[in-house]
Design a protein around this motif. Sequence first.
Motif, PDB file in Angstrom:
ATOM      1  N   GLU A 310       0.837  -1.200   0.000  1.00  0.00           N
ATOM      2  CA  GLU A 310       0.000   0.000   0.000  1.00  0.00           C
ATOM      3  C   GLU A 310       0.872   1.251   0.000  1.00  0.00           C
ATOM      4  OE1 GLU A 310      -3.957   1.675   2.309  1.00  0.00           O
ATOM      5  OE2 GLU A 310      -2.534   0.413   3.403  1.00  0.00           O
ATOM      6  N   HIS A 311       0.497   2.226  -0.828  1.00  0.00           N
ATOM      7  CA  HIS A 311       1.186   3.522  -0.962  1.00  0.00           C
ATOM      8  C   HIS A 311       2.498   3.434  -1.745  1.00  0.00           C
ATOM      9  CE1 HIS A 311      -1.781   4.962   1.845  1.00  0.00           C
ATOM     10  NE2 HIS A 311      -1.341   4.166   2.790  1.00  0.00           N
ATOM     11  N   ARG A 312       2.809   2.283  -2.341  1.00  0.00           N
ATOM     12  CA  ARG A 312       4.046   2.168  -3.137  1.00  0.00           C
ATOM     13  C   ARG A 312       3.686   1.675  -4.531  1.00  0.00           C
ATOM     14  NH1 ARG A 312       7.562   4.168  -5.033  1.00  0.00           N
ATOM     15  NH2 ARG A 312       9.769   3.766  -4.919  1.00  0.00           N
ATOM     16  N   ILE A 313       3.483   2.623  -5.449  1.00  0.00           N
ATOM     17  CA  ILE A 313       3.022   2.339  -6.819  1.00  0.00           C
ATOM     18  C   ILE A 313       1.824   1.399  -6.766  1.00  0.00           C
ATOM     19  CG2 ILE A 313       3.770   1.892  -9.187  1.00  0.00           C
ATOM     20  CD1 ILE A 313       6.612   2.133  -8.376  1.00  0.00           C
ATOM     21  N   TYR A 325      -2.508   5.833  -9.811  1.00  0.00           N
ATOM     22  CA  TYR A 325      -1.578   5.091  -8.958  1.00  0.00           C
ATOM     23  C   TYR A 325      -1.158   5.941  -7.762  1.00  0.00           C
ATOM     24  CZ  TYR A 325      -0.951   1.168 -12.163  1.00  0.00           C
ATOM     25  OH  TYR A 325      -1.153   0.041 -12.926  1.00  0.00           O
ATOM     26  N   ASN A 326      -1.132   5.296  -6.600  1.00  0.00           N
ATOM     27  CA  ASN A 326      -0.760   5.941  -5.345  1.00  0.00           C
ATOM     28  C   ASN A 326       0.666   5.542  -4.955  1.00  0.00           C
ATOM     29  OD1 ASN A 326      -0.543   6.849  -2.658  1.00  0.00           O
ATOM     30  ND2 ASN A 326      -1.592   5.021  -1.883  1.00  0.00           N
ATOM     31  N   ASP A 327       1.583   6.498  -5.038  1.00  0.00           N
ATOM     32  CA  ASP A 327       2.970   6.260  -4.619  1.00  0.00           C
ATOM     33  C   ASP A 327       3.354   7.278  -3.535  1.00  0.00           C
ATOM     34  OD1 ASP A 327       5.486   4.833  -4.938  1.00  0.00           O
ATOM     35  OD2 ASP A 327       6.274   6.694  -5.779  1.00  0.00           O
ATOM     36  N   SER A 328       2.475   7.423  -2.544  1.00  0.00           N
ATOM     37  CA  SER A 328       2.723   8.400  -1.478  1.00  0.00           C
ATOM     38  C   SER A 328       3.996   8.092  -0.712  1.00  0.00           C
ATOM     39  CB  SER A 328       1.532   8.436  -0.512  1.00  0.00           C
ATOM     40  OG  SER A 328       1.695   9.452   0.445  1.00  0.00           O
ATOM     41  N   LEU A 420      -0.327   9.825 -11.399  1.00  0.00           N
ATOM     42  CA  LEU A 420       0.567   9.248 -10.396  1.00  0.00           C
ATOM     43  C   LEU A 420       0.804  10.231  -9.254  1.00  0.00           C
ATOM     44  CD1 LEU A 420       2.781   7.129  -9.484  1.00  0.00           C
ATOM     45  CD2 LEU A 420       4.379   8.425 -10.936  1.00  0.00           C
ATOM     46  N   LEU A 421       0.397   9.861  -8.051  1.00  0.00           N
ATOM     47  CA  LEU A 421       0.826  10.597  -6.866  1.00  0.00           C
ATOM     48  C   LEU A 421       2.177  10.035  -6.450  1.00  0.00           C
ATOM     49  CD1 LEU A 421       0.493  12.463  -4.365  1.00  0.00           C
ATOM     50  CD2 LEU A 421      -0.593  10.513  -3.215  1.00  0.00           C
ATOM     51  N   SER A 422       3.240  10.797  -6.699  1.00  0.00           N
ATOM     52  CA  SER A 422       4.589  10.403  -6.277  1.00  0.00           C
ATOM     53  C   SER A 422       5.318  11.687  -5.907  1.00  0.00           C
ATOM     54  CB  SER A 422       5.308   9.652  -7.402  1.00  0.00           C
ATOM     55  OG  SER A 422       6.491   9.060  -6.912  1.00  0.00           O
ATOM     56  N   GLU A 436      -1.520   8.895   5.501  1.00  0.00           N
ATOM     57  CA  GLU A 436      -2.698   9.758   5.429  1.00  0.00           C
ATOM     58  C   GLU A 436      -2.786  10.426   4.058  1.00  0.00           C
ATOM     59  OE1 GLU A 436      -4.556  12.857   8.471  1.00  0.00           O
ATOM     60  OE2 GLU A 436      -2.887  13.747   7.351  1.00  0.00           O
ATOM     61  N   ARG A 437      -1.645  10.889   3.550  1.00  0.00           N
ATOM     62  CA  ARG A 437      -1.628  11.521   2.226  1.00  0.00           C
ATOM     63  C   ARG A 437      -2.134  10.549   1.158  1.00  0.00           C
ATOM     64  NH1 ARG A 437       4.076  13.861   0.469  1.00  0.00           N
ATOM     65  NH2 ARG A 437       4.665  11.665   0.667  1.00  0.00           N
ATOM     66  N   GLY A 438      -1.642   9.315   1.194  1.00  0.00           N
ATOM     67  CA  GLY A 438      -2.074   8.321   0.218  1.00  0.00           C
ATOM     68  C   GLY A 438      -3.540   7.963   0.349  1.00  0.00           C
ATOM     69  N   ASP A 439      -4.012   7.847   1.589  1.00  0.00           N
ATOM     70  CA  ASP A 439      -5.423   7.500   1.815  1.00  0.00           C
ATOM     71  C   ASP A 439      -6.351   8.595   1.295  1.00  0.00           C
ATOM     72  OD1 ASP A 439      -4.787   5.086   2.999  1.00  0.00           O
ATOM     73  OD2 ASP A 439      -4.839   5.869   5.045  1.00  0.00           O
ATOM     74  N   ILE A 440      -5.965   9.855   1.517  1.00  0.00           N
ATOM     75  CA  ILE A 440      -6.790  10.970   1.030  1.00  0.00           C
ATOM     76  C   ILE A 440      -6.798  10.991  -0.497  1.00  0.00           C
ATOM     77  CG2 ILE A 440      -6.925  13.494   0.897  1.00  0.00           C
ATOM     78  CD1 ILE A 440      -5.965  13.525   3.831  1.00  0.00           C
ATOM     79  N   PHE A 441      -5.624  10.723  -1.108  1.00  0.00           N
ATOM     80  CA  PHE A 441      -5.559  10.638  -2.570  1.00  0.00           C
ATOM     81  C   PHE A 441      -6.507   9.564  -3.092  1.00  0.00           C
ATOM     82  CE2 PHE A 441      -3.621   8.382  -6.240  1.00  0.00           C
ATOM     83  CZ  PHE A 441      -3.701   9.388  -7.185  1.00  0.00           C
ATOM     84  N   LYS A 442      -6.480   8.404  -2.480  1.00  0.00           N
ATOM     85  CA  LYS A 442      -7.331   7.302  -2.937  1.00  0.00           C
ATOM     86  C   LYS A 442      -8.808   7.623  -2.785  1.00  0.00           C
ATOM     87  CE  LYS A 442      -5.118   4.051  -0.530  1.00  0.00           C
ATOM     88  NZ  LYS A 442      -4.761   2.687  -0.051  1.00  0.00           N
TER      89      LYS A 442
END
Length: 448
Positions: A310-313, A325-328, A420-422, A436-442
Amino acid sequence: MSQKILVAGSGKSGVAASRLILKTGDEVILYDSNDAIKKDELLNQFKGEGAIRVLLGELRKEDIKEVDLCIISPGISLDAPFVSVLKEADIPIWSEIQLAYHHARGKLAAITGTNGKTTTTALTGEIMKAYYDHVFVVGNIGIPYTEEALKTTEDSVTVAEISSFQLETITDFKPNVSAILNITPDHLNRHKTMDCYIKVKESITQNQGEQECCILNYDDPVLREFGKTIKPKVVYFSSRGKLEEGYCMEGDLIVFNHLGKRQEIVSTGDLKLLGRHNHENVMAAVAISMEMGVPLDIIKKVICEFKAVEHRIEFVAEKAGVKYYNDSKGTNPDAAIQAIKAMPGPTIVIAGGYDKNSEYDEWIESFEGKVRYMVLLGQTREKIAECAARHGFTNVMYAEDMQEAVSVCASYANSGDYVLLSPACASWGMFRCYEERGDIFKECVRNL
């Protein structure tokens, strides 16, 4: 006779360390420089667990007269003012992982490096769980080592993700197998120089001897040379060239060459992880697992079933033909470069955040031919935009929050594009943590 131990930092790591100390019969002074914290709320977490008192604000000499040892949480810099008070009093300072190691039993695999730690640790943990009965996956991955240390036995296996912050104050910490995946610029706001950062990362091997093993990335010139100087057995991996000894790529195959024999491990087409950097993570996990005694057939099965952390690509959703894609977890430029390389087509990047004194030139240069637009958030957005302009990349937009950033991406993306959030930056300032950043993005993506 019980000891009186000062635990610096009242967050997750400090609470876990305090609980371990109380269970071993010692006394705890839980210290935090933030005097706005409510003592009663902290103490309520430890009802009936032993002798503990809370100390807030400035640390004075008279506060530590009877203190035998300090356990410092990884988020606290050794430049913090109270640390000099401890040093003047000759009070030893241990990291949370040193405390855990002091009480733990069984075998230990410890993984560090700038990027790839979480994926490699999670994958190695899954491999171990498929073979061993009692496995603990701990450290920077989210579960404090101190939370699990007293549960370990002589027959258990612990896999630990170790950060540079945690390595700063180890004493006799000695993994059976260590791994340094790579070293690129990161956390220079804390470590000040690359030389210091490199030495801290390399210290994971400082107590290892000939009976132990260290896994190193042959493609990293610093680590390649480092491997020639250390006592433990060294096993290299490489994604860029053939190795006479070690794990390497032959086309789409990961192979192990050893003593003149070639052993095929897996085809990258059978893996669920995207990108060359993840193939390196797989090689490192395989090398660690082989050294820890796991049979190859079990290793092969697990690595082919393993999905991205989770949170890695992490694939989030497809909306109107656009894949998100969530790469927080990409909190530095090198990690963000790897994420861009993993995207199969035209990409819009969401980036920016807390400034760790990183330079962004190589990351911007990696955009060529792939990144169409960049949407910037947070403290670093002007710094990144200026760097992009110097490299001729001007398709830059600002957003005030994640919802606006995702909406802008959705409006500019074409069917077949990737968003891509990276961030290439830490999350602090706008978010409590990268999770938290990745969860909000998703959540924002799913609400499109």
